[in-house]
Design an enzyme around this catalytic site. Sequence first.
Site, PDB file in Angstrom:
ATOM      1  N   VAL A 123       0.838  -1.205   0.000  1.00 17.49           N
ATOM      2  CA  VAL A 123       0.000   0.000   0.000  1.00 17.49           C
ATOM      3  C   VAL A 123       0.872   1.254   0.000  1.00 17.49           C
ATOM      4  O   VAL A 123       0.605   2.227  -0.707  1.00 17.49           O
ATOM      5  CB  VAL A 123      -0.946  -0.007   1.217  1.00 17.49           C
TER       6      VAL A 123
ATOM      7  N   ASP B 121      -6.794  37.074 -33.021  1.00 19.83           N
ATOM      8  CA  ASP B 121      -7.508  38.161 -33.685  1.00 19.83           C
ATOM      9  C   ASP B 121      -6.834  39.473 -33.312  1.00 19.83           C
ATOM     10  O   ASP B 121      -6.210  39.590 -32.256  1.00 19.83           O
ATOM     11  CB  ASP B 121      -8.964  38.212 -33.206  1.00 19.83           C
TER      12      ASP B 121
ATOM     13  N   ASP C 296     -14.388  34.694 -32.033  1.00 19.00           N
ATOM     14  CA  ASP C 296     -15.551  35.207 -31.323  1.00 19.00           C
ATOM     15  C   ASP C 296     -16.863  34.985 -32.054  1.00 19.00           C
ATOM     16  O   ASP C 296     -17.926  35.029 -31.451  1.00 19.00           O
ATOM     17  CB  ASP C 296     -15.384  36.708 -31.029  1.00 19.00           C
TER      18      ASP C 296
ATOM     19  N   ASP D 166     -16.360  31.103 -36.427  1.00 16.72           N
ATOM     20  CA  ASP D 166     -15.040  30.788 -35.866  1.00 16.72           C
ATOM     21  C   ASP D 166     -15.017  29.419 -35.197  1.00 16.72           C
ATOM     22  O   ASP D 166     -13.940  28.900 -34.892  1.00 16.72           O
ATOM     23  CB  ASP D 166     -14.638  31.845 -34.833  1.00 16.72           C
TER      24      ASP D 166
ATOM     25  N   ASN E 256       2.976   6.728   4.780  1.00 14.10           N
ATOM     26  CA  ASN E 256       2.231   6.888   3.535  1.00 14.10           C
ATOM     27  C   ASN E 256       1.195   7.989   3.650  1.00 14.10           C
ATOM     28  O   ASN E 256       0.957   8.756   2.714  1.00 14.10           O
ATOM     29  CB  ASN E 256       1.545   5.568   3.173  1.00 14.10           C
TER      30      ASN E 256
ATOM     31  N   ASP F 216       3.950  11.446   2.730  1.00 12.10           N
ATOM     32  CA  ASP F 216       3.744  11.504   1.284  1.00 12.10           C
ATOM     33  C   ASP F 216       2.704  12.554   0.898  1.00 12.10           C
ATOM     34  O   ASP F 216       2.956  13.434   0.088  1.00 12.10           O
ATOM     35  CB  ASP F 216       3.292  10.136   0.758  1.00 12.10           C
TER      36      ASP F 216
END
Length: 888
Positions: A278, A325, A613, A617, A707, A711
Amino acid sequence: MWFTKSIDEVVADLDTNPAQGLSEEEALARLQKYGPNKLKGKKKKSILQMFLAQLQDWLIYVLFVAVVITMVMGEYVDSIIILAVIILNAILGVAQEVKAGNAIEALQKMAAPRALVRRSGTVKEVDAETIVPGDILILDAGRYIAADARLVESANLQVEESALTGESVPSTKDAAQIHTSETPLGDRDNSVFMSTLVTYGRGEGLVVGTGMHTEVGNIASIIGGEEESKTPLEIRLDHLGKTLGKLAIGICVLIFVVALLQGRDLTEMFLISVSLAVASIPEGLAAIVAIVLSIGVTGMSKRNAIIRRLPAVETLGSVNIICSDKTGTLTQNKMKVVKYFTLKEEATIEHGTTNTGTDEAILLAKAFILCSDATYDKQTESGTGDPTEIALLMLGDDLGLDRDELLSGNRRLNEFAFDSDRKRMSTLVEEEGNYTVYTKGAIDNLLNISTHVIEGGQIVELTPAHKQAYAEATERMSAQALRTLGVAYKPVSTVVSTEEMEQDLILLGLVGMIDPPRAEVKPSVEMAHQAGITTVMITGDHKHTAFAIARELGIAESIDQAITGQEVDELTEEAFEQRVNNFRVFARVSPEHKVRIVRALREQGNIVSMTGDGVNDAPSLQAADIGVAMGITGTDVAKGASDMILTDDNFATIVSAIEQGRNIYSNIRKAVIFLLTCNLGEVVAMFITLLIGWQAPLVATQLLWINLVTDSLPAVALGMDPGDPDVMKEKPRTPNESFFAGGAGIRAIGGGILIGALTIFAFWYGYYEHGFTPFDEAVPVETLENARTMAFLTLVACQLNYSLAMRHPSKSIFQVGLFSNKYLIGAIVLGLLLQHLIISIPFMQEAFSLRMLDLEGWVTVVILGLVPLLINELVKVYLRSRKRVSEV
């Protein structure tokens, strides 16, 4: 049934005034009465449901088996601790899910549809949820309809209703129609419906139904929302986690077999093997990625970039071409007419004062005003509609025209709406029984459909000399980076069709407008250039106009880097693809050209971001790797096709989003490498010691604790690391780049082996200071517990301190700022405090098989815990010096 009633009847029933709309007070009262205009969404998961979902994992099932077995064996303390770890992990998972959900809800709210309504005589944009029965909806092309409405006005209005009727061809609408009660939904031409799309023309509708009281509200399949899907990043991490998990489980099985052959205690070794399995599997990766992404995109939204699709965050780091644009994105989107030209004069407009205009100039301004759908309030300096059209209204103000009087004396009877193919718009207006057509558009376009001009106050036939005069005027204005727009008109004796409107026109003149560049764009273009990103301008403006702006912004240096849509059409696909990387300005392009440009750039191996826009498009936004829609001027269609929405329509925001995207990816990578390094350190320590016949340096509960604490907390904190200010000095990341590229894999393996080796040394030293070695058979329990405490504390200290070194692969902790990531400092301090608690409290000591260390032991742990950080800092010094030498 509203569609069976006349306009006057519907207006009376809903007690509203189409010319004024509802007042704000009345709209608020109706909102409280009818409720918000939204469909009921999916029922949210309860906290209990989310908690149970966290337990549905095969790794958790393994731990539950361990709980049952330890209880049967009478190891109740171990059972309680393992169960506590399971519950705590689930609680953390729920907390992360709730936080991510809240962030997504906030983004959805920010990206909610907007609608144009008339209230108290003023047209304004409001949240679609605030629409109420009786509101007057303003409908224009490219906008989704926010509610069911009975039309009160329509002009060439067409609506795509496939969501309701299944008919892909747009329906033509007519406000004057009255239907019978048997008329099917698809034939109700006088009504429009929620979630359908205006594809052409314009109109006004009186809202008759909102929310669940709409036609779309009756369709259960519409309610529910999108299915959640994992991003490519999460899928890749999932695959990585499973691969590493299988490898870890294989090692643990091997450890169990070795222990069996060595004749060790099977109960203890079973627990250690399960716990190590695990602890070795980075099952927290998916949760950490989710929380880092949600925090990251929420932060981006606060800086005007709304991420609609999470994979876009990953792709942003690889973008090396930004197609933008010009109008509103690179410029201020505040067009102003600064010059006008007629055959009588060419004059400059001074804003803020009333200019004296000739009869031709007054007629020119009048034509522009009557051929416009925009609105503008001089008092508030705000308006609705296209900025170009707003500028034309302001021209009328500057020439002293009374727009209100002009509009009240003229009634629009018909219009030929603008489209990208014709590049013009026409209206048919009645004034005191006289009919006149007004047409505005590109001047070269108007010259093709005009037969006469006004010269010296007289209407004369258009000659080549007139065309030359207009061409020269256009050239002069374009050289000054002015956008030109022409206007024409013609009196007609009767109402004419849309096709007849744009024939045999009388050309009036043209205007030159400017939209100044945004001040922040030029530095952003330079920053993008340093980051290996090329900026490309795509615009409908003339070539010289576009190039003038591009040169000012540092996008292009030579006119040879500019090309028009017509010139693109003259190239074959192969020739265009070979040359596309040479161009920085694409002028006079249509939406179809945009798609071709994007595809050609991608064919050359580029990762392309594209802005847009309009309705047309959408194909180019979908064709790009990152489609970017304008939040202010963008249509709903463009926003729906995009991956990202700019709430300020600003180019600088695109560059900022790329910078943030790079940092988010970098933070996720840090968290991943850190987790793998920690897990590898645990596996190395356990595997080596058991293989050579020593006692296990860590017991099951200790592994589970590491763990959970060591961790998870620093990994999440690394994911929230402040952005690296130098991230935009790096080249774009290759899309298929591995997490282990650039030496990250070597760092993970080297760091894991180093942490594992230091843990083994600490375990040995715990024996040594009591006069024993791990190879001795008859060792007091106190000595074994002392050695395990040394190993446990050393492993935790190494991992916590090592997290500081993970913040940057080459910069020292002082260069990045020792305390600049307060979350990480907090995680380290909390981890150390928790370590102190479990070793200080007698009950916790017993539960975790620990004992209090003497001074020598504490000093050893502190020194060993700093070794990974110090070695990493020395390696960074070497890397920086080598980089300096290579740059000389």
